[in-house]
Scaffold this motif. Structure first.
Motif, PDB file in Angstrom:
ATOM      1  N   THR A  44       0.791  -1.204   0.021  1.00  0.00           N
ATOM      2  CA  THR A  44       0.034   0.036  -0.108  1.00  0.00           C
ATOM      3  C   THR A  44       0.666   1.214   0.072  1.00  0.00           C
ATOM      4  N   ASP A  45       1.978   1.191   0.614  1.00  0.00           N
ATOM      5  CA  ASP A  45       2.731   2.648   0.950  1.00  0.00           C
ATOM      6  C   ASP A  45       3.417   2.586  -0.539  1.00  0.00           C
ATOM      7  N   THR A  46       3.909   1.849  -1.168  1.00  0.00           N
ATOM      8  CA  THR A  46       4.696   1.776  -2.529  1.00  0.00           C
ATOM      9  C   THR A  46       3.339   2.365  -3.440  1.00  0.00           C
ATOM     10  N   MET A  93       0.727   4.199  -2.669  1.00  0.00           N
ATOM     11  CA  MET A  93       0.540   5.546  -2.437  1.00  0.00           C
ATOM     12  C   MET A  93       1.707   6.617  -3.033  1.00  0.00           C
ATOM     13  N   ILE A  94       2.844   6.043  -2.725  1.00  0.00           N
ATOM     14  CA  ILE A  94       3.927   7.019  -3.260  1.00  0.00           C
ATOM     15  C   ILE A  94       3.919   7.188  -4.576  1.00  0.00           C
ATOM     16  N   SER A 106      -2.816  12.155   1.030  1.00  0.00           N
ATOM     17  CA  SER A 106      -2.313  10.605   1.302  1.00  0.00           C
ATOM     18  C   SER A 106      -1.937  10.599   2.974  1.00  0.00           C
ATOM     19  N   GLN A 107      -1.005  11.645   3.199  1.00  0.00           N
ATOM     20  CA  GLN A 107      -0.630  11.593   4.930  1.00  0.00           C
ATOM     21  C   GLN A 107      -1.702  11.583   5.710  1.00  0.00           C
ATOM     22  N   THR A 164      -3.608   7.785   4.862  1.00  0.00           N
ATOM     23  CA  THR A 164      -3.200   6.553   5.078  1.00  0.00           C
ATOM     24  C   THR A 164      -1.678   6.555   5.673  1.00  0.00           C
ATOM     25  N   GLU A 165      -1.387   8.059   6.045  1.00  0.00           N
ATOM     26  CA  GLU A 165      -0.058   8.192   6.911  1.00  0.00           C
ATOM     27  C   GLU A 165       1.068   7.652   6.139  1.00  0.00           C
ATOM     28  N   SER A 166       1.255   7.828   4.951  1.00  0.00           N
ATOM     29  CA  SER A 166       2.337   7.720   4.075  1.00  0.00           C
ATOM     30  C   SER A 166       2.410   8.898   3.012  1.00  0.00           C
TER      31      SER A 166
END
Length: 313
Positions: A228-230, A232-233, A304-305, A308-310
């Motif tokens: 998920t973090d990837t 979102m980035i 996003s931050q 999703t905290e990323s």
């Protein structure tokens, strides 16, 4: 802070910089070419943004050309082409985000689910290969396939009964662009997701299997959260380039018959800047494009931050 304390702080900071340089000079030497590239080709050319506010003439230079203020921006926003190129760019970019972006993720996940290492490497190689074909060659293949007696045209004729050149029909432009993009880029763009999938702890899959989760549920509850973090980035970076659809493929494939749907900001800038030599006007359009992209990047990163905290920063 007192003057003595300031001097001490500066001396201590300079000592740390020298110490870090002596310790890590091989790493700094490795990063030097990349740093030089960005300074020479990205930061120094930013001085050319002054052209956006000038009636720029190459023989007069940046400092000698007539300053016209916001005239170039006003001319663009009042032109008949303004909203057409913005609309076409947004539609094409949204199609890329809505179709190509999730398709790439799905492809990486499916590739990760292949059990045979040999078969997996074969599929990876075949999917990566189109990316390394020159865009000029790809455009030539598309033109040949879409001409009046081309392979794709014959197939379309068998279904619809029409045998017109596919690239001369404005309604065909976006499907051809997106499908050819998928064929060329999906394999290479999936590399980062394949790498992220490789980093997921295998014991999570084993635990999910013990709990009775089938393959689909393992993908849904282990694989997707693991990248998920990837995702979102990559999404933030893609949204930050929403108005920067590349001009190369467009100018290789389009023609005046399909300008209504094919003309985008970057191709419009190319025509105005290089073909018509209206450098100030084209720079103004490019500056507008960059400002909007930067704003979209900040907004997407903030959202996003928050949810999703990323994020990128």
């Amino acid at each position: 802070m007192s003057r003595t304390a300031t001097k001490t702080y500066r001396k201590y900071s300079w000592h740390n910089i020298k110490k870090d340089f002596v310790k890590n000079w091989p790493l700094l030497l490795m990063v030097a070419p990349a740093l030089a590239f960005y300074i020479i080709f990205h930061y120094i050319p930013m001085g050319g943004l002054l052209m956006a506010f000038e009636n720029y003439k190459p023989n007069l230079g940046l400092l000698g050309s007539k300053f016209v203020g916001m005239k170039n921006f006003v001319d663009f926003f009042s032109s008949v082409y303004c909203w057409r190129v913005i609309r076409n760019t947004l539609i094409l970019s949204l199609l890329q985000i809505g179709i190509e972006f999730p398709f790439t993720i799905c492809f990486a996940i499916l590739l990760n689910e292949i059990g045979s290492a040999k078969y997996k490497r074969t599929v990876q190689t075949l999917s990566y290969m189109p990316y390394f074909i020159s865009l000029v060659v790809v455009a030539g293949i598309i033109i040949d396939f879409c001409q009046t007696n081309g392979v794709l045209t014959v197939l379309v004729q068998a279904v619809t009964g029409k045998s017109d050149n596919l690239l001369s029909n404005a309604s065909n432009w976006r499907p051809i662009y997106i499908l050819s993009d998928l064929w060329k880029n999906v394999g290479f763009n999936s590399i980062i997701y394949v790498a992220a999938l490789a980093g997921i702890d295998k014991t999570l899959y084993e635990a999910a299997e013990i709990d009775g989760a089938n393959r689909f549920k393992r993908i849904l509850h282990v694989t997707v959260p693991g990248i998920t973090d990837t995702i979102m980035i990559m999404l933030i970076m893609r949204v930050g380039q929403m108005l920067s659809v590349g001009y190369e493929k467009t100018i290789l494939l389009y023609n005046p018959q399909v300008y209504e749907t094919a003309d985008i900001i970057s191709s419009f800038v190319y025509r105005k800047g290089l073909q018509e030599a209206n450098y100030g006007y084209s720079t103004a359009v490019s500056l507008f494009n960059s400002v909007i992209n930067f704003a979209l990047l900040l907004i997407t990163n903030a959202l996003s931050q928050k949810y999703t905290e990323s994020g990128l920063f």
